[in-house]
Design a protein around this motif. Structure first.
Motif, PDB file in Angstrom:
ATOM      1  N   LEU A  54       0.998   1.489  -1.122  1.00 40.11           N
ATOM      2  CA  LEU A  54      -0.332   0.823  -0.707  1.00 40.11           C
ATOM      3  C   LEU A  54      -0.990   1.608   0.432  1.00 40.11           C
ATOM      4  CD1 LEU A  54       0.447  -3.093  -0.674  1.00 40.11           C
ATOM      5  CD2 LEU A  54      -0.517  -1.661  -2.409  1.00 40.11           C
ATOM      6  N   ALA A  55       0.000   2.090   1.322  1.00 41.30           N
ATOM      7  CA  ALA A  55      -0.770   2.875   2.497  1.00 41.30           C
ATOM      8  C   ALA A  55      -1.262   4.046   1.684  1.00 41.30           C
ATOM      9  CB  ALA A  55       0.619   3.359   3.232  1.00 41.30           C
ATOM     10  N   GLU A  56      -0.586   4.653   0.813  1.00 40.64           N
ATOM     11  CA  GLU A  56      -1.109   5.853   0.152  1.00 40.64           C
ATOM     12  C   GLU A  56      -2.470   5.499  -0.594  1.00 40.64           C
ATOM     13  OE1 GLU A  56       1.030   9.080  -2.723  1.00 40.64           O
ATOM     14  OE2 GLU A  56       2.095   7.975  -1.236  1.00 40.64           O
ATOM     15  N   LEU A  57      -2.531   4.305  -1.269  1.00 35.64           N
ATOM     16  CA  LEU A  57      -3.962   3.954  -1.479  1.00 35.64           C
ATOM     17  C   LEU A  57      -5.061   3.943  -0.643  1.00 35.64           C
ATOM     18  CD1 LEU A  57      -5.356   3.052  -4.303  1.00 35.64           C
ATOM     19  CD2 LEU A  57      -4.650   0.746  -3.882  1.00 35.64           C
ATOM     20  N   ASN A  58      -4.499   3.335   0.416  1.00 38.37           N
ATOM     21  CA  ASN A  58      -5.547   2.937   1.486  1.00 38.37           C
ATOM     22  C   ASN A  58      -5.949   4.527   2.097  1.00 38.37           C
ATOM     23  OD1 ASN A  58      -5.632   0.222   1.814  1.00 38.37           O
ATOM     24  ND2 ASN A  58      -3.794   0.341   2.951  1.00 38.37           N
ATOM     25  N   SER A  59      -4.978   5.542   2.122  1.00 34.53           N
ATOM     26  CA  SER A  59      -5.470   6.819   2.369  1.00 34.53           C
ATOM     27  C   SER A  59      -6.277   7.581   1.596  1.00 34.53           C
ATOM     28  CB  SER A  59      -4.150   7.479   2.661  1.00 34.53           C
ATOM     29  OG  SER A  59      -3.631   7.997   2.009  1.00 34.53           O
ATOM     30  N   SER A  60      -6.261   7.313   0.576  1.00 37.44           N
ATOM     31  CA  SER A  60      -7.070   7.793  -0.682  1.00 37.44           C
ATOM     32  C   SER A  60      -8.559   7.270  -0.579  1.00 37.44           C
ATOM     33  CB  SER A  60      -6.468   7.541  -2.062  1.00 37.44           C
ATOM     34  OG  SER A  60      -6.999   6.374  -2.578  1.00 37.44           O
ATOM     35  N   GLY A  61      -8.729   6.274   0.285  1.00 38.19           N
ATOM     36  CA  GLY A  61      -9.913   5.839   0.257  1.00 38.19           C
ATOM     37  C   GLY A  61     -10.560   4.761  -0.496  1.00 38.19           C
ATOM     38  N   ILE A  62      -9.757   4.156  -1.505  1.00 40.54           N
ATOM     39  CA  ILE A  62     -10.109   3.299  -2.677  1.00 40.54           C
ATOM     40  C   ILE A  62      -9.795   1.960  -1.962  1.00 40.54           C
ATOM     41  CG2 ILE A  62      -9.607   2.433  -4.729  1.00 40.54           C
ATOM     42  CD1 ILE A  62      -8.922   5.112  -5.745  1.00 40.54           C
ATOM     43  N   PRO A  63     -11.044   0.973  -1.659  1.00 37.00           N
ATOM     44  CA  PRO A  63     -10.798  -0.151  -1.032  1.00 37.00           C
ATOM     45  C   PRO A  63      -9.841  -1.016  -1.880  1.00 37.00           C
ATOM     46  CG  PRO A  63     -12.970   0.210  -1.453  1.00 37.00           C
ATOM     47  CD  PRO A  63     -12.226   1.326  -2.196  1.00 37.00           C
ATOM     48  N   LEU A  64      -8.987  -1.783  -1.080  1.00 38.30           N
ATOM     49  CA  LEU A  64      -7.899  -2.820  -1.688  1.00 38.30           C
ATOM     50  C   LEU A  64      -8.291  -4.114  -0.900  1.00 38.30           C
ATOM     51  CD1 LEU A  64      -5.291  -3.331  -3.050  1.00 38.30           C
ATOM     52  CD2 LEU A  64      -4.143  -2.278  -0.931  1.00 38.30           C
ATOM     53  N   VAL A  65      -8.097  -5.281  -1.675  1.00 37.56           N
ATOM     54  CA  VAL A  65      -7.870  -6.205  -1.346  1.00 37.56           C
ATOM     55  C   VAL A  65      -6.529  -7.118  -1.832  1.00 37.56           C
ATOM     56  CG1 VAL A  65      -8.887  -8.586  -1.398  1.00 37.56           C
ATOM     57  CG2 VAL A  65     -10.428  -6.757  -0.716  1.00 37.56           C
ATOM     58  N   LEU A  66      -5.890  -7.711  -1.032  1.00 45.33           N
ATOM     59  CA  LEU A  66      -4.652  -8.585  -1.768  1.00 45.33           C
ATOM     60  C   LEU A  66      -4.971 -10.018  -1.741  1.00 45.33           C
ATOM     61  CD1 LEU A  66      -2.177  -6.914   0.925  1.00 45.33           C
ATOM     62  CD2 LEU A  66      -2.317  -6.294  -1.745  1.00 45.33           C
ATOM     63  N   PHE A  67      -4.544 -10.763  -2.660  1.00 42.67           N
ATOM     64  CA  PHE A  67      -4.669 -11.937  -2.963  1.00 42.67           C
ATOM     65  C   PHE A  67      -3.262 -12.621  -3.349  1.00 42.67           C
ATOM     66  CE2 PHE A  67      -4.571 -12.544  -7.344  1.00 42.67           C
ATOM     67  CZ  PHE A  67      -5.010 -11.520  -7.775  1.00 42.67           C
ATOM     68  N   ASP A  68      -2.897 -14.048  -2.646  1.00 40.44           N
ATOM     69  CA  ASP A  68      -2.034 -14.802  -3.084  1.00 40.44           C
ATOM     70  C   ASP A  68      -0.417 -13.960  -2.896  1.00 40.44           C
ATOM     71  OD1 ASP A  68      -1.114 -17.360  -3.953  1.00 40.44           O
ATOM     72  OD2 ASP A  68      -0.078 -16.286  -5.680  1.00 40.44           O
ATOM     73  N   ARG A  69      -0.065 -13.212  -3.373  1.00 40.45           N
ATOM     74  CA  ARG A  69       1.051 -12.508  -3.068  1.00 40.45           C
ATOM     75  C   ARG A  69       0.768 -11.291  -2.319  1.00 40.45           C
ATOM     76  NH1 ARG A  69       4.877 -12.767  -8.208  1.00 40.45           N
ATOM     77  NH2 ARG A  69       4.555 -14.552  -9.016  1.00 40.45           N
ATOM     78  N   VAL A  70       0.545 -11.565  -0.914  1.00 38.30           N
ATOM     79  CA  VAL A  70       0.294 -10.440  -0.031  1.00 38.30           C
ATOM     80  C   VAL A  70       1.536  -9.853   0.529  1.00 38.30           C
ATOM     81  CG1 VAL A  70      -1.726 -11.638   0.256  1.00 38.30           C
ATOM     82  CG2 VAL A  70      -0.023 -11.884   1.824  1.00 38.30           C
ATOM     83  N   SER A  71       1.166  -8.641   1.151  1.00 36.77           N
ATOM     84  CA  SER A  71       2.282  -8.029   2.092  1.00 36.77           C
ATOM     85  C   SER A  71       1.925  -8.185   3.497  1.00 36.77           C
ATOM     86  CB  SER A  71       2.272  -6.765   1.406  1.00 36.77           C
ATOM     87  OG  SER A  71       3.105  -5.921   2.646  1.00 36.77           O
ATOM     88  N   GLU A  72       2.972  -8.148   4.351  1.00 36.35           N
ATOM     89  CA  GLU A  72       2.570  -8.358   5.769  1.00 36.35           C
ATOM     90  C   GLU A  72       2.437  -6.840   6.305  1.00 36.35           C
ATOM     91  OE1 GLU A  72       6.293 -10.304   6.091  1.00 36.35           O
ATOM     92  OE2 GLU A  72       5.335 -12.519   6.312  1.00 36.35           O
ATOM     93  N   CYS A  73       2.819  -5.910   5.525  1.00 40.17           N
ATOM     94  CA  CYS A  73       3.097  -4.613   6.065  1.00 40.17           C
ATOM     95  C   CYS A  73       1.717  -3.711   5.969  1.00 40.17           C
ATOM     96  CB  CYS A  73       3.992  -3.687   5.383  1.00 40.17           C
ATOM     97  SG  CYS A  73       5.673  -4.606   5.121  1.00 40.17           S
ATOM     98  N   VAL A  74       0.680  -4.195   5.426  1.00 38.20           N
ATOM     99  CA  VAL A  74      -0.745  -3.595   5.466  1.00 38.20           C
ATOM    100  C   VAL A  74      -1.757  -4.392   6.158  1.00 38.20           C
ATOM    101  CG1 VAL A  74      -0.123  -1.946   3.281  1.00 38.20           C
ATOM    102  CG2 VAL A  74      -0.931  -4.579   3.172  1.00 38.20           C
ATOM    103  N   SER A  75      -2.747  -3.826   6.531  1.00 35.82           N
ATOM    104  CA  SER A  75      -3.702  -4.530   7.446  1.00 35.82           C
ATOM    105  C   SER A  75      -4.921  -4.703   6.466  1.00 35.82           C
ATOM    106  CB  SER A  75      -4.161  -3.561   8.457  1.00 35.82           C
ATOM    107  OG  SER A  75      -4.528  -2.184   8.041  1.00 35.82           O
ATOM    108  N   ASN A  76      -4.793  -4.635   5.287  1.00 36.88           N
ATOM    109  CA  ASN A  76      -6.132  -4.656   4.212  1.00 36.88           C
ATOM    110  C   ASN A  76      -6.395  -6.198   4.356  1.00 36.88           C
ATOM    111  OD1 ASN A  76      -4.266  -2.520   3.008  1.00 36.88           O
ATOM    112  ND2 ASN A  76      -6.048  -2.448   2.180  1.00 36.88           N
ATOM    113  N   VAL A  77      -7.436  -6.733   3.907  1.00 33.74           N
ATOM    114  CA  VAL A  77      -8.254  -7.941   3.740  1.00 33.74           C
ATOM    115  C   VAL A  77      -7.307  -8.696   2.805  1.00 33.74           C
ATOM    116  CG1 VAL A  77     -10.014  -9.211   2.940  1.00 33.74           C
ATOM    117  CG2 VAL A  77     -10.526  -7.411   4.116  1.00 33.74           C
TER     118      VAL A  77
END
Lengths: 338, 338
Positions: A135-158
């Motif tokens: 997920l960190a890698e996806l974030n650094s690629s600049g592609i927006p990411l939103v998590l829902f329901d089963r989320v991770s505490e390790c990333v700061s996405n919406v």
DNA sequence: TTTATTTACGGAAACGTTTGCGTGAAAAGA
DNA sequence: TCTTTTCACGCAAACGTTTCCGTAAATAAA
């Protein structure tokens, strides 16, 4: 093969490629008359822009990826419907992918997406949560990411979730109020946050409202037959008078076990479950549920994603990037007092 | 932004772009040693090929479109799961689209697809069927198309369906054998083949096996509340002792109506339905169903599509391009003799 | 009238791949 | 030894868009 591309339109109209392109995008640089000629011909020939070409050039694919574990329960079907409502409005398309709870599949698919196949990603994580490196890698690629329901505490996405903790407390409390002295908790996904949060709600409610001093947690598996056996053994050994199923399918299996064991619901045992089953009211007996706002979750997550895609950084979420929607406790016969 | 493309790899390895491209595709023109160097670096940098570029150049997008009416019933969820099993194996992705039974949406989406966004299309048609012009256009664009469940008679593509006629006869016969003297048929989608075929099965079975001389067909709508009223009025006016629901959700609504009217199933009225509801056995009372092999339909349709995509023209279908899978009649309490 | 600005359009590069063609060197055949 | 084939790789075009630039003509400002 469909050969109607911009080049063809340009030749047909005695215009340059760039003019046609601009006209189609309704640029102010093009005269109204020319635009009309282009529009008319495009419509007449049923011109469809090549999405690969525009995606390659402009980095806009008009697609978002939806990554979910599977579709065996009504929850994700509803979520997707909610997402689809938004994508429909925005003229976007959905790239659907199942991870089957397999972390490796999730990683490899997320990696695939980082190459610009889509404009954004909606993700409900697979079971394992320790590693959110992808997920960190996806974030650094600049592609927006939103998590829902089963989320991770390790990333700061919406993140868009529902109030699992409160709901879980409420559900347990409801069983206690209905007279249950010994409540079993059926669990799966103990490694993901939503699993932990729900169980904590159960544990806390026991401490706070019940005389039951020792929690009764049954770890279930993804295999229904196996789970059937596990539940049956537990019911025989522990004889609980209440069951709290953390996910829908466990309640269904539990109903089957009770039928086999000739346990009367709700007389011998009461059952409550997290569930979006649209037939919950028609079951025998009707099932008391904590119903998540699945459609809303999908809709909200999609809207949040488009907010990011369109750079309007006004999010429904506060500073902590979390949107929490309310679940509803729907009381039915499976937890009736007698 | 993720800048790791072939050009970058080439520079890094002191190779040409073409060599790297060929190495990645495991071409025989490249030495094993070079291949290994390329593979290693690609893996190390987590290189992901740009799908738009390869799609643009090679016309291979590794995506298929799945176009269905919606996902309000378990049938399409299962179909998609079946499709996904195959796409997973083939390394393909699913572009999902709902038509909401809106013919215009279907047309415009199919048109979009003709521009090469996907390598193939799986379609279950929306309600209206008179116009399959868009399918002809898709066919002429060269993009493989396979229809399933809600198929059109107007095109000659491969079609995957289930034995709706026989099943419908069987279902009606089952009600008759259970003692029903007056059987109502709940219908929607009277304009699409599957709707017609199912109703014909009902009509034929009445003629052949029943003393009921006049069929009792109720046209329902897509609005559940409206349908509720319609069914209630019909039950009051006609007092049938059997109901055959042509689709799952009608059975669910009918259950609700019976509950409200305090009609006992199966004593006062017996109900059978086409349905893939996985909770059918747990309903009150358990629901007798004709269950379509939904997962198989999806799997089969996807396999047929890939056969065409990969130009192996060996199809499971015969000369008529039709694959028909067997449904199962699952007898439960809602049609018990008393 | 001359100059500056706007209007409306065309040329061409770029996005990242794939692939036909070309080529020097090594290996095989004569 | 000389020719032919194979090997392993590079060059450049092409896929269909979008967009930066340039530029004539038309209009406005001087």
């Amino acid at each position: 093969m469909s050969k109607i591309n911009i080049k063809y339109l340009a030749k047909e109209l005695n215009l340059s490629i760039s003019t046609v392109s601009r006209a189609l995008r309704d640029s102010h640089e093009i005269s109204g008359e020319t635009k009309k000629r282009v529009f008319d011909l495009a419509k007449r020939l049923n011109y469809q822009p090549n999405s690969n070409a525009s995606g390659l050039r402009g980095q806009k694919t008009k697609m978002i990826a939806v990554v979910i574990p599977d579709m065996v329960n009504d929850f994700f079907s509803l979520v997707i419907s909610g997402i689809e409502k938004v994508t429909q409005e925005k003229g976007y398309h959905i790239l659907l992918h199942f991870t089957h709870g397999d972390h490796e599949l999730e990683v490899s698919f997320i990696n695939t997406l980082a190459s610009g196949r889509v404009d954004g990603v909606l993700l409900s994580m697979s079971s394992e949560d320790n590693d959110s490196h992808h997920l960190a890698e996806l974030n650094s690629s600049g592609i927006p990411l939103v998590l829902f329901d089963r989320v991770s505490e390790c990333v700061s996405n919406v993140k868009v979730t529902s109030d699992n903790h409160e709901s879980s407390v409420l559900a347990t409390h409801h069983l206690i109020e209905a007279g249950c002295k010994k409540i079993a908790y059926l669990q799966v996904h103990k490694n993901i946050p939503v699993g932990k949060v729900r169980m904590n709600g159960y544990l806390e409610a026991l401490q706070q409202y019940s005389a039951q001093k020792v929690p009764l947690v049954l770890e279930c598996t993804n295999d229904n037959d196996e789970t059937f056996e596990l539940i049956q053994k537990m019911l025989v050994a522990e004889k609980p008078d209440g069951v709290f199923a953390s996910v829908e399918k466990l309640a269904v299996v539990c109903y089957r076990v009770c039928e086999k064991m000739r346990l009367k619901i709700p007389d011998d045992i009461k059952i409550i479950s997290f569930s979006n089953l649209h037939t919950a009211a028609l079951l025998n007996p009707s099932l008391t549920t904590i119903t998540q706002p699945a459609f809303d979750i999908g809709e909200t997550a999609a809207k949040e994603l488009f907010n990011i895609i369109n750079k309007k950084n006004r999010t429904l979420a506060g500073d902590n990037n979390n949107v929490v929607l309310q679940s509803r406790l729907i009381k039915r016969r499976s937890t009736a007092r007698y």
